[in-house]
Scaffold this active site. Structure first.
Site, PDB file in Angstrom:
ATOM      1  N   GLU D  47       1.674  38.442 -21.275  1.00  0.00           N
ATOM      2  CA  GLU D  47       1.386  39.507 -20.276  1.00  0.00           C
ATOM      3  C   GLU D  47       2.663  40.437 -20.073  1.00  0.00           C
ATOM      4  O   GLU D  47       2.439  41.676 -19.645  1.00  0.00           O
ATOM      5  CB  GLU D  47       1.173  39.031 -19.005  1.00  0.00           C
ATOM      6  N   ASN D  48       3.898  40.298 -20.941  1.00  0.00           N
ATOM      7  CA  ASN D  48       4.875  41.001 -20.958  1.00  0.00           C
ATOM      8  C   ASN D  48       4.792  42.267 -21.812  1.00  0.00           C
ATOM      9  O   ASN D  48       5.756  42.829 -21.914  1.00  0.00           O
ATOM     10  CB  ASN D  48       6.136  40.406 -21.036  1.00  0.00           C
TER      11      ASN D  48
END
Lengths: 228, 210, 228, 210
Positions: D47-48
């Site tokens: 998700e980064n």
């Protein structure tokens, strides 16, 4: 390439009354080959989400002429004279949104956002019947996200996984629509090997793309012409 | 409308632009402004997804994918960038455009404008007009001062559909440039062949001189 | 290059009680040089918007240790032990947002959107006191956009106009924060000529960038080290 | 918690993944799942801001900018792409992730989970957990079945803070895999050393067998 299809193979994806998201601004970034096919496929009665309904007899114009569009959501239909006539006869339902609101609504549809508040169109006829809310002293209008059944988009290159890059201002609504439909079909000029596109440069990751077709059009000077 | 009036307006607006300004030029007279920018370092944004628009292409440079918001083919300047429509309108709504130059049909005494619906035509096109009105740091509207039948486009209250609550900063015509403060209309520059008194009479609204 | 500064020249931009947006996820994409300077500048009492408050004694951790942070809005502070202690003593006000909500709120702040509806956190303690709205059968939570006074971000390269590109997952919150603050300061590893960055590849157009500084850090194996 | 239990869980979850799946692996046991994916063509999202995450780097390949959501350095696979946090969470919330594998502290009989607040600790970290719970097409949670004091993590109603209204599809433990339908808990696979009857007794909730 698993996702590669001949455009004719895609006919069965389309069903009556579907909502289709169609990329392009004028003709730039419009999936012309897909739309030529759509005009011939059996299904119809579509609700179209697109900035306009084609231009210059091309693109959505052909689908409209084939009698397959009953509703359109977009920002600028004044250039589509036949559409204006159909609207005045009550044969075409039109919903007009400011262009930025249209773009944002589609982006939200793809990003799981239910709706948003925009300052655009507050105090105008396009705000009629819409909720107005003041946030930190500014008046905003509520707009719901937009999603579609199928997106028909145009990219410049796809790699064999389906990662996409676009060309200049032909990008426009295409990457947004790629995220906001159940099924996404992309028309491309060129297919390259996996690894040929720079990971920093990919605009649409492959997971958004279901089918890829090769464009039958190419640019020759001031026009798009069919070349295969 | 004769060509000269349009060019006068465009040239006058170009004077308002400053080095470093990010500018969006609407369709019609605003497009002509780019001819008069001269040496100023102005960055042209077009809402279909380009910052750093250059002049029209030579015939052999034409790329019909590369267009402005009026669908005319364009070129790009060094340092230009492309982006999608959501990002582009984020740039517009988010107050990142210094000056939007827009055509208009009417301006009321507070600077509210009507520039999207065409009189006696169905309302089927708005494009990016309302986003630019809502979001640009400064909005300059461009138009001839009078309609074909001679009535002023600067009016007590709009008769056509408003483009939004936001009041524009400046209205540039072929006769004079107007600015708006609260409910006062200021003429800040007269360069046509109507005097302040004549303008006052023909417009029929209280005008102040700067 | 007009926008290029030595970091020390930037001290006067910072005033007490400002809200600062600080890019980075852990240390990846964090403007370390800027934050070292911020810890030494006179102003303080900042409200920080950042995913976390630095990591491993670096980045915002130093600013926090210098006693300059009184409020933090972010998604994950559990790794910042000193911050957790300060919070429990009532010395640090913390607002916790889900990471996606934080990212979207900043994007909206930069894009002129006043607020939005997200399905994330509905039915949890983080939804307490927040408006819930059902849209097309799904429950969403209202969240306001976030803007800041100054954004401190990190990019890989700037061209001399200030156009930015990022490196791998060091992109994270940086391009969003670049759009959402009155003043934007970017720390870069490299400055290149205008025209060296591909116009299709630029992530942050130059108009979002006010000041550029060169990073004093470089990567050596598993760590960032100061090299100038 | 011994290492074997964690590996059993990870291996069992890997069986659930199919060719072409887009998968987000949370921190802890979920991270171990990647060891057991084998030849399956699974796309890992973090998700980064990365789709197409590869295995950990060799020492000489380490780039400390290139990390997963747990801040461990990673590599990329051919066809990978990078994007900002807003786009990444659009991918998550917008239902474009096929399977999210998440750790959990508790699961209620309907499949609602508590996986973000730590008991007796201030609530100062949530990260991407709630977005993944809300947005992934399928959520599989991973945990040992019992706490250190022997009480089951599968409970009538949550005692810890909920991660969201969404009910997860599957709960994989070192003894068995559970699925949820309406208010029924199904054991769909037993592979540990507790029988169906023993599990029923220790969990203390009605269980059905598939």
């Amino acid at each position: 390439m698993e996702k590669l299809r001949n455009v004719e193979e895609l006919a069965s994806l389309f069903k009556d009354n579907m909502r289709l998201l169609v990329g392009g601004f004028g003709i730039s970034g419009t999936p012309l080959t897909l739309l030529d096919a759509l005009a011939k496929f059996e299904a119809g009665n579509y609700e179209i989400v697109s900035n306009n309904l084609g231009d210059d007899g091309k693109g959505l114009h052909k689908v409209f002429e084939a009698g397959k569009i009953t509703k359109a959501i977009g920002s600028f239909f004044t250039i589509n004279k036949e559409a204006v006539i159909a609207w005045s006869k009550g044969e075409l339902d039109i919903s007009l949104l400011p262009q930025g609101t249209l773009a944002e609504a589609i982006r939200c549809g793809g990003a799981g956002i239910g709706g948003f508040y925009t300052p655009t169109a507050v105090g105008t006829r396009l705000a009629e019947g819409k909720e107005i809310r003041e946030i930190d002293g500014v008046r905003y209008l509520f707009e719901k996200a937009i999603k579609g059944d199928i997106a028909l988009i145009k990219a410049s290159k796809a790699d064999k996984a389906g990662n996409l890059v676009y060309h200049t201002t032909a990008r426009n609504f295409n990457p947004l629509m790629a995220t906001a439909a159940e099924t996404v079909i992309v028309e491309v000029d060129e297919i390259v090997e996996i690894g040929e596109l720079n990971p920093e440069e990919i605009v649409t990751p492959h997971i958004y793309v279901d089918y890829v077709i090769e464009s039958k059009y190419t640019k020759q000077g001031g026009a798009y012409v069919e070349f295969r | 409308m004769n060509l000269d009036s349009r060019e006068i307006i465009a040239k006058r607006i170009a004077q308002e632009l400053k080095d470093g300004d990010v500018v969006n030029l609407g369709i019609g007279i605003p497009t002509l402004v780019s001819k008069y920018i001269g040496d100023k370092k102005v960055y042209l944004q077009t809402e279909n997804g380009l910052l750093g628009m250059g002049p029209p292409p030579n015939e052999d440079e034409v790329d019909i994918d590369l267009i402005d918001a009026g669908k005319a083919t364009v070129t790009i300047m060094p340092g230009a960038s492309f982006f999608d429509s959501a990002f582009s309108f984020g740039m517009i709504r988010g107050n990142h455009i210094d000056v939007a130059v827009l055509g208009t049909l009417e301006v009321d005494r507070y600077g509210e404008i009507a520039n999207w619906s065409v009189p006696n035509q169905p309302i089927l096109g708005v494009g990016g007009a309302m986003d630019l009105v809502a979001g640009a740091k400064k909005v300059i509207v461009a138009s001839t001062l009078f309609t074909k039948d001679g009535s002023p486009k600067l009016v007590e209250s709009l008769t056509l559909d408003s483009s939004g609550e936001r009041r524009v900063e400046q209205f540039v015509t072929e006769y004079a440039s107007f600015t708006f403060q609260e409910s006062d209309i200021f003429i800040d520059d007269i360069y046509g062949d109507l005097s302040f008194e004549e303008l006052k009479e023909r417009i029929g609204l209280p005008l102040k001189q700067k």
